[in-house]
Design an enzyme around this catalytic site. Structure first.
Site, PDB file in Angstrom:
ATOM      1  CE  LYS A 119     -26.993  19.521   6.453  1.00 21.68           C
ATOM      2  NZ  LYS A 119     -26.050  19.215   5.368  1.00 21.68           N
ATOM      3  CG  ASP A 169     -24.851  22.319  -0.154  1.00 20.43           C
ATOM      4  OD1 ASP A 169     -24.195  23.266   0.318  1.00 20.43           O
ATOM      5  OD2 ASP A 169     -25.285  21.388   0.550  1.00 20.43           O
ATOM      6  N   GLY A 175       0.796  -1.234   0.000  1.00 17.88           N
ATOM      7  CA  GLY A 175       0.000   0.000   0.000  1.00 17.88           C
ATOM      8  C   GLY A 175       0.823   1.276   0.000  1.00 17.88           C
TER       9      GLY A 175
HETATM   10  C1  R5P Z   1     -22.489  20.495   4.687  1.00 14.20           C
HETATM   11  O1  R5P Z   1     -23.039  21.418   5.265  1.00 14.20           O
HETATM   12  C2  R5P Z   1     -22.283  20.515   3.208  1.00 14.20           C
HETATM   13  O2  R5P Z   1     -22.487  21.793   2.691  1.00 14.20           O
HETATM   14  C3  R5P Z   1     -23.185  19.533   2.503  1.00 14.20           C
HETATM   15  O3  R5P Z   1     -24.532  19.942   2.669  1.00 14.20           O
HETATM   16  C4  R5P Z   1     -23.018  18.160   3.075  1.00 14.20           C
HETATM   17  O4  R5P Z   1     -21.670  17.845   3.215  1.00 14.20           O
HETATM   18  C5  R5P Z   1     -23.680  17.156   2.185  1.00 14.20           C
HETATM   19  O5  R5P Z   1     -23.477  15.907   2.728  1.00 14.20           O
HETATM   20  P1  R5P Z   1     -24.376  14.699   2.314  1.00 14.20           P
HETATM   21  O6  R5P Z   1     -24.468  14.669   0.830  1.00 14.20           O
HETATM   22  O7  R5P Z   1     -23.650  13.493   2.877  1.00 14.20           O
HETATM   23  O8  R5P Z   1     -25.708  14.885   2.973  1.00 14.20           O
END
Ligand code: R5P
Length: 317
Positions: A198, A224, A44
């Protein structure tokens, strides 16, 4: 002549960056491109081979998805580059890993952002990255205390793409961290923006609550910085569909999409998915090379313009 140094598995984005470096107005000296040769031993470990003589100005292109392997590569390649002649060393990492662990959420938890950041700052003179996940730590320079830290954003480019593909769409950020990107995208593309709330209970256990807004019949683009397991996007998409959205598409800077992420998102009602090429993926729709090339030229020039005193404090002896 400055050198762009890349790895074979990222040859395509590195070639695009080289082309953009040559095409950018006001270019510094022409850049050349070379590759780090890698051999993975049966146990590795890596054996890396760099060009045996390096120029003074070297930029290493390495996007840090699959971070653990790649951070070890950088741990080896950066000091070796200096031994081989590099006097100023840039890291061009369109995706910068370990930025989300920016606080200890329980006693003893390692604040990875701080330690990875300090280590990168010790290894490189400058860092160029795109939409780093900065939340409780506000600036890239705080997270990675390097002489020159440049955080670029793809938000405006993603907003323009969303406006072109879904004219009049509502841009939705799925959580409060996303507000910074969704507002930039909406301003650039003259679209309406909103931000959801969220709650994350685990890697794949998240809940998203929509803002009070009538989305019936509307085209919505969830925007995002990244999607990893896809659960954040999926929960937001399911809520939007349940609230009557006509379509739900997704625009992200970093297309990590691990495991069943895409399938889960599609099952939740997501239509199209668009991303930048910071992480190579079938959804890539926005090339970052022009943005990165302009930043690299600016960075190199700013060292030149700032004169010998600054330069000599930056160049390693
Ligand atoms: C966190 O706040 C980031 O902006 C993304 O919303 C997050 O990392 C998304 O993660 P996942 O796709 O695992 O829900």
């Amino acid at each position: 002549m400055p050198l762009l140094l890349a790895f074979d598995d990222e040859a395509a984005p590195a070639q695009r960056l080289l082309a953009a470096l040559h095409a950018t107005a006001g270019a510094t000296e022409p850049w050349t491109l070379a590759f780090v040769q890698r051999h993975r031993f049966p146990d590795g470990e890596w054996r890396l081979r760099l060009p045996p003589e390096l120029p003074a100005e070297v930029a290493l292109y390495r996007s840090l998805h699959q971070p653990n392997d790649k951070l070890v590569e950088l741990l080896l390649a950066a000091p070796a580059a200096r031994e081989l002649g590099a006097r100023r060393l840039w890291l061009v990492a369109p995706y910068l890993a370990y930025m989300r662990q920016d606080a200890a959420f329980s006693p003893g938890e390692v604040v990875s952002q701080r330690h990875v950041g300090r280590w990168l700052a010790a290894a490189f003179d400058g860092l160029i990255t795109v939409d780093p996940h900065l939340h409780r730590v506000a600036t890239l320079a705080e997270a990675v205390p390097v002489a020159q830290a440049r955080a670029l954003s793809a938000a405006a480019l993603l907003g323009a793409l969303a406006a072109q593909r879904r004219p009049g769409a509502l841009l939705l950020g799925p959580d409060k961290e996303s507000a910074q990107w969704v507002r930039q995208a909406a301003d650039a593309a003259r679209l309406q923006a909103a931000v959801a709330r969220k709650v994350r209970r685990g890697d794949r256990d998240v809940e998203v609550a929509l803002p009070a807004l009538d989305v019936r019949g509307r085209a919505v683009v969830i925007l995002d910085d990244m999607a990893s397991t896809g659960r954040t996007v999926a929960r937001a998409a399911a809520a939007l569909r349940a609230a009557g959205a006509a379509s739900v598409d997704v625009a992200v800077t970093h297309a990590l999409f691990v495991g069943d992420a895409l399938a889960v998102m599609k099952a939740a009602g997501v239509g199209e998915v668009w991303s930048t090429d910071s992480v190579p993926h079938a959804s890539n729709a926005v090339p970052l090379a022009p943005l990165l090339a302009a930043a690299l030229h600016r960075s190199v020039r700013s060292f030149q313009i700032s004169g010998n005193s600054t330069t000599s404090s930056i160049l390693r002896k």
